[in-house]
Design a protein around this motif. Structure first.
Motif, mmCIF file in Angstrom:
data_model
loop_
_atom_site.group_PDB
_atom_site.id
_atom_site.type_symbol
_atom_site.label_atom_id
_atom_site.label_comp_id
_atom_site.label_asym_id
_atom_site.label_seq_id
_atom_site.Cartn_x
_atom_site.Cartn_y
_atom_site.Cartn_z
ATOM 1 N N ALA A 17 -3.959 13.997 1.195
ATOM 2 C CA ALA A 17 -3.639 13.917 -0.272
ATOM 3 C C ALA A 17 -4.590 14.075 -0.939
ATOM 4 O O ALA A 17 -4.062 14.980 -2.411
ATOM 5 C CB ALA A 17 -4.700 12.536 -0.084
ATOM 6 N N GLN A 18 -5.278 15.547 -1.245
ATOM 7 C CA GLN A 18 -5.717 16.890 -1.691
ATOM 8 C C GLN A 18 -4.109 17.364 -1.940
ATOM 9 O O GLN A 18 -3.648 18.159 -1.453
ATOM 10 C CB GLN A 18 -6.914 18.159 -1.077
ATOM 11 C CG GLN A 18 -7.832 16.740 -0.359
ATOM 12 C CD GLN A 18 -8.879 16.848 -1.756
ATOM 13 O OE1 GLN A 18 -8.815 17.858 -2.488
ATOM 14 N NE2 GLN A 18 -9.606 15.902 -1.470
ATOM 15 N N THR A 19 -4.710 17.823 -3.484
ATOM 16 C CA THR A 19 -3.605 18.592 -4.171
ATOM 17 C C THR A 19 -3.872 20.238 -4.815
ATOM 18 O O THR A 19 -4.369 20.130 -4.876
ATOM 19 C CB THR A 19 -2.906 18.109 -5.774
ATOM 20 O OG1 THR A 19 -2.194 16.648 -4.672
ATOM 21 C CG2 THR A 19 -1.666 19.504 -5.577
ATOM 22 N N THR A 20 -3.831 21.342 -3.875
ATOM 23 C CA THR A 20 -4.065 22.559 -4.682
ATOM 24 C C THR A 20 -3.214 23.025 -6.063
ATOM 25 O O THR A 20 -1.814 23.192 -5.589
ATOM 26 C CB THR A 20 -3.819 23.804 -3.795
ATOM 27 O OG1 THR A 20 -4.252 23.500 -2.025
ATOM 28 C CG2 THR A 20 -4.156 24.908 -4.002
ATOM 29 N N ILE A 21 -3.574 22.919 -6.574
ATOM 30 C CA ILE A 21 -4.247 23.515 -8.282
ATOM 31 C C ILE A 21 -3.700 25.168 -8.047
ATOM 32 O O ILE A 21 -5.364 25.737 -8.630
ATOM 33 C CB ILE A 21 -4.126 22.958 -9.532
ATOM 34 C CG1 ILE A 21 -4.045 21.284 -9.155
ATOM 35 C CG2 ILE A 21 -3.742 23.494 -11.003
ATOM 36 C CD1 ILE A 21 -4.598 21.275 -10.434
ATOM 37 N N THR A 59 -7.293 19.087 -5.584
ATOM 38 C CA THR A 59 -8.116 17.389 -6.199
ATOM 39 C C THR A 59 -7.248 16.703 -6.175
ATOM 40 O O THR A 59 -5.944 16.755 -4.872
ATOM 41 C CB THR A 59 -7.013 17.010 -7.530
ATOM 42 O OG1 THR A 59 -7.651 16.604 -8.926
ATOM 43 C CG2 THR A 59 -5.661 17.739 -7.976
ATOM 44 N N SER A 60 -6.989 15.233 -5.925
ATOM 45 C CA SER A 60 -7.131 14.243 -5.578
ATOM 46 C C SER A 60 -6.225 13.302 -6.079
ATOM 47 O O SER A 60 -5.860 12.257 -6.424
ATOM 48 C CB SER A 60 -8.248 13.726 -4.921
ATOM 49 O OG SER A 60 -9.128 12.623 -6.231
ATOM 50 N N GLU A 61 -6.740 13.879 -7.735
ATOM 51 C CA GLU A 61 -5.230 13.404 -8.450
ATOM 52 C C GLU A 61 -3.991 12.769 -8.120
ATOM 53 O O GLU A 61 -3.443 14.054 -7.763
ATOM 54 C CB GLU A 61 -5.825 13.633 -9.935
ATOM 55 C CG GLU A 61 -6.854 13.569 -10.595
ATOM 56 C CD GLU A 61 -7.824 12.402 -10.715
ATOM 57 O OE1 GLU A 61 -6.642 11.400 -11.089
ATOM 58 O OE2 GLU A 61 -9.112 12.104 -10.373
ATOM 59 N N THR A 62 -3.398 12.306 -8.534
ATOM 60 C CA THR A 62 -2.252 12.431 -8.944
ATOM 61 C C THR A 62 -0.738 12.420 -9.930
ATOM 62 O O THR A 62 -2.064 12.468 -10.745
ATOM 63 C CB THR A 62 -1.695 11.752 -7.772
ATOM 64 O OG1 THR A 62 -1.782 9.904 -7.901
ATOM 65 C CG2 THR A 62 -2.114 11.075 -6.069
ATOM 66 N N TYR A 80 0.467 19.131 -19.642
ATOM 67 C CA TYR A 80 0.614 18.076 -19.135
ATOM 68 C C TYR A 80 1.537 18.024 -17.657
ATOM 69 O O TYR A 80 3.055 18.551 -18.045
ATOM 70 C CB TYR A 80 1.454 17.349 -20.155
ATOM 71 C CG TYR A 80 1.228 15.444 -19.808
ATOM 72 C CD1 TYR A 80 0.190 14.941 -19.518
ATOM 73 C CD2 TYR A 80 2.784 15.435 -19.860
ATOM 74 C CE1 TYR A 80 0.615 13.680 -18.776
ATOM 75 C CE2 TYR A 80 2.436 13.830 -19.392
ATOM 76 C CZ TYR A 80 1.779 13.108 -18.768
ATOM 77 O OH TYR A 80 1.284 11.901 -19.035
ATOM 78 N N GLY A 81 1.041 17.428 -17.212
ATOM 79 C CA GLY A 81 3.132 17.037 -16.388
ATOM 80 C C GLY A 81 2.254 16.746 -14.824
ATOM 81 O O GLY A 81 1.203 16.515 -14.340
ATOM 82 N N ASP A 82 2.667 16.969 -14.160
ATOM 83 C CA ASP A 82 2.727 15.930 -12.624
ATOM 84 C C ASP A 82 1.887 17.692 -11.654
ATOM 85 O O ASP A 82 2.471 18.610 -11.714
ATOM 86 C CB ASP A 82 4.087 16.201 -11.430
ATOM 87 C CG ASP A 82 4.025 14.773 -10.546
ATOM 88 O OD1 ASP A 82 2.909 15.820 -9.444
ATOM 89 O OD2 ASP A 82 4.457 13.897 -10.581
#
Length: 716
Positions: A17-21, A59-62, A80-82
């Motif tokens: 569920a983690q997203t890499t930025i 981040t775990s934010e979606t 600001y975005g996905d």
């Protein structure tokens, strides 16, 4: 075994569920920025950039989120975005145009105050200058661009008459800023300097917000909020003063009163005037401040009553000229500033002046009454850090009446109503931290002349290095003629001038250097065909003129320990054809060369500050009727060395002394010639000299405050 499998499953689900930025941060020159902060707004998820400007975090934010990138001296970047699309980003940060090292629009402007990025003078300097004698106007006469007219005392700026300089308190006009006086006796500013914490002196090219001033504006800002309650007591060789400040939760009140009487002084020190009743004045001031939820209201009031009577020498009158004056002046000023939203703010105010002047010259009696009103409303919209819009409107109204009597004329009345409506708009545009410009326009309509004027203004500044910049300014300015003209004739129009200014400024640690060249043209100046303005004079707007020159200013408070000094020099080339001039000539108030040197030294062992101020000015023109030509001679140069000493008896008790013209230079302001020649055809003359070559001042000042440390050193 099942429990372990469940834990592993949960961990793998969380990791999945983690997203890499990720991305890279550059400046406007495509160079990577190391140490920039990157984070998701409202979370603890973030990182900093490495030496290559790169960043990466998970981040775990979606869904849609705000990604913030910030770094010192740069504008904060927000995306600001996905979060799922925030990969391999390229972010370019722009320099913060509000940073301390950013460019400043400063052509034609000197500032004194704690809120300015570039201070040529500090608030303390305004009245601790030795030659100023406690007058804020006197301190500004040590700056370049001003002309030494010792017998007058007002501000003459860059070839302009003193009437061309206007004074404002909290952005609102002061119609009668100077105390009344007589010939060869310099006037002073009416208002006590201890009520002000910020001063801006614009010698040209000033904002479209200000009008009805051909040469200069002096902006005085009252203290927004006093730091504590206190009482100030002054006992002086020429009078006494007392002030008190009370402070509450959201409001404060400061009052000040003074009484000046020169009779004891004149009894000790001789004067060239024959005083019947020496100068006497009683004055008082008060400023009330009230904070609101989103703004600040200030109400300022000042009054003074002045009278004196004397006989002055006159070459055409063996008995001398009898001069008697009684003056009453009331000034009220109210202002309100408020924050309307994150981007909008407003400022408005009004002023009212009531001035009554009763003057007797020999057998002539002149009674003047002036009622003047000014109101202004101004808005500011901070569209962005790089774009700021200002606009507003204002209204001036003056009613002037004069009654004249002499041996042959009874109750002759003169007067006028001078009402002016104005609107202005201006925009500040910051292209980068190095380049900015201001452009605006001012429109005015004179009800008296039934005429409208449009005055564009523009300035530009470019930062050449971290410590220096270049500036340009242009402006068109209009001003209606003065009362001594309008009371006799209103069939005229506004006088006009244009300013062109080039400025270089170097600002290092406690050192500043300024060089400024300028050129001014004058049109539609008022001319008349008599020795003085009278009801029989013929007036027109056919006058013209020019002024050009260069000003230098250097200040250093670092090189020598405990010693602070500044040097200013001005070169002025100017000619005018106005008033009753026979031809275009250098006016008799203009000096070609002006030099000022001011120094202040703190002696810790003596608990004292000693200071000096030296002024040197080339001679001024006058007409010698024994030779052909108009304004065909010049006086000898003007010299003045003044000294002052402030001794701290205790942290709150000060003994202060000053001597003006300590070396006793015999300065000559001009000459008066006989109306008729002698039997040889020669016109006799007498020198116009100050009433006294020197002036001595001694005072004791005591401050009573809660911290037991504050004192009046910054009010001397």
């Amino acid at each position: 075994m099942k429990r372990i499998i469940i834990i592993i499953t949960l961990i793998s689900m969380q990791l999945s569920a983690q997203t890499t930025i990720s991305g890279t941060v550059f400046n406007s020159k495509n160079k990577p920025i190391m140490g920039a902060n990157i984070y998701l707004e409202g979370t603890y998820d973030g990182s900093t950039t490495d030496e290559n400007g790169a960043f990466l975090f998970t981040t775990s934010e979606t869904g849609n989120q705000n990604l913030v990138v910030s770094y010192v001296s740069y504008e904060t970047y927000t995306m600001y975005g996905d979060v799922s699309y925030m990969k391999d980003l390229t972010v370019k940060l722009r320099e913060d145009v509000n940073a301390l090292d950013a460019v400043v629009l400063s052509a034609g402007t000197f500032q004194a105050g704690d809120n300015s990025k570039v201070n040529v003078l500090k608030p303390l300097d305004v009245v601790t200058t030795a030659s100023a004698l406690g007058d804020f106007v006197g301190a500004f006469q040590t700056l370049p661009g001003t002309t030494t007219v010792a017998e007058d005392g007002r501000l003459f700026v860059r070839g302009g008459d003193a009437e061309e300089t206007q004074i404002f308190i909290d952005g609102i006009r002061v119609f009668t800023p100077y105390t009344p006086t007589t010939n060869n006796a310099p006037t002073r500013g009416r208002y006590s300097p201890f009520l002000f914490d910020g001063i801006t002196f614009s010698t040209g090219g000033y904002s479209a917000e200000f009008g009805q001033a051909l040469s200069s504006v002096l902006l005085l800002n009252t203290i927004d909020e006093p730091d504590q309650e206190k009482t100030d007591i002054g006992i002086m060789s020429i009078g006494a003063s007392i002030g008190n400040t009370q402070k509450w939760d959201k409001s404060a009140l400061s009052v000040n009163a003074s009484y000046i009487n020169l009779e004891p002084y004149n009894a000790i020190f001789s004067s060239r005037n024959d005083w019947i009743k020496p100068f006497e004045t009683l004055s008082g001031e008060a400023v009330y401040r009230k904070k609101t939820n989103s703004g600040l209201f200030k109400l300022y009031g000042a009054f003074d009553v002045t009278n004196f009577e004397l006989i002055q020498e006159d070459i055409n009158d063996p008995e001398g000229v009898h001069f008697k004056l009684n003056n009453k002046n009331l000034y009220l000023n109210g202002s309100y500033q408020s924050v309307l939203s994150d981007t909008w703010s407003m400022q408005g105010g009004f002023s009212y002046t009531n001035a009554i002047n009763n003057l007797n010259i020999n057998e002539s009696a002149v009674d003047d009454t002036e009622n003047s009103f000014h109101t202004k409303l101004k808005f500011k919209n901070r569209i962005s850090n790089r774009l700021k819009l200002y606009f507003g409107a204002e209204y001036f109204a003056t009613n002037f009446n004069e009654n004249y009597n002499d041996e042959t004329i009874a109750d002759a009345t003169y007067g006028y109503n001078n009402n002016i409506a104005a609107a202005f708009a201006e925009v500040d545009i910051f292209i980068s931290k190095k380049l900015a410009f201001k452009t605006g326009v001012r429109g005015e309509y004179s009800e008296l002349f039934k005429d409208a004027t449009v005055a564009p203004r523009m300035s530009l500044a470019y930062k050449t290095s971290s410590k220096s910049q270049l500036s340009l300014a242009y402006g068109s300015f209009y001003q209606n003629p003065s009362s001594n003209i309008l009371k006799f004739n209103q069939d005229l129009k506004a006088q006009n001038t244009s300013h062109y200014i080039f400025n270089y400024q170097y600002n290092a640690d406690r050192k500043i250097f300024r060089a400024e060249a300028y050129y001014k043209t004058y049109d539609d100046l008022v001319k008349y065909d008599s020795e003085f303005t009278t009801f029989e004079s013929n007036f027109n707007n056919n006058g013209s003129g020019f002024a050009k020159g260069i000003d230098f200013f250097w200040r250093d408070s670092k090189s020598i320990k405990s010693f602070d000094y500044w040097i200013s020099y001005s070169f002025l080339d100017t000619e005018r054809d106005y008033k009753n001039y026979e031809t275009k000539a250098q006016p008799n108030f203009a000096n070609t060369h002006n030099l000022s040197v001011v120094g202040k030294y703190w002696i810790n062992d003596w608990r004292s500050q000693v200071g000096f101020s030296y002024a040197l000015a080339s001679g001024r023109t006058f007409t010698n009727p024994n030779q052909p030509g108009f304004l065909n001679n010049k006086t000898k140069p003007y010299n003045n060395l003044s000294l002052n000493w402030a001794y701290l008896i205790s942290p709150q008790k000060i003994l202060y002394a000053s001597v003006n013209n300590v070396l006793g230079f015999k300065n000559i302001n001009g000459y008066q010639y006989a109306n008729t020649p002698d039997m040889n055809g020669h016109f006799d003359r007498r020198a116009l000299q100050p009433a006294a070559d020197q002036f001595f001042f001694v005072g004791f000042f005591w401050t009573i405050s809660d911290d037991k440390k504050s004192n009046q050193l910054d009010n001397l």
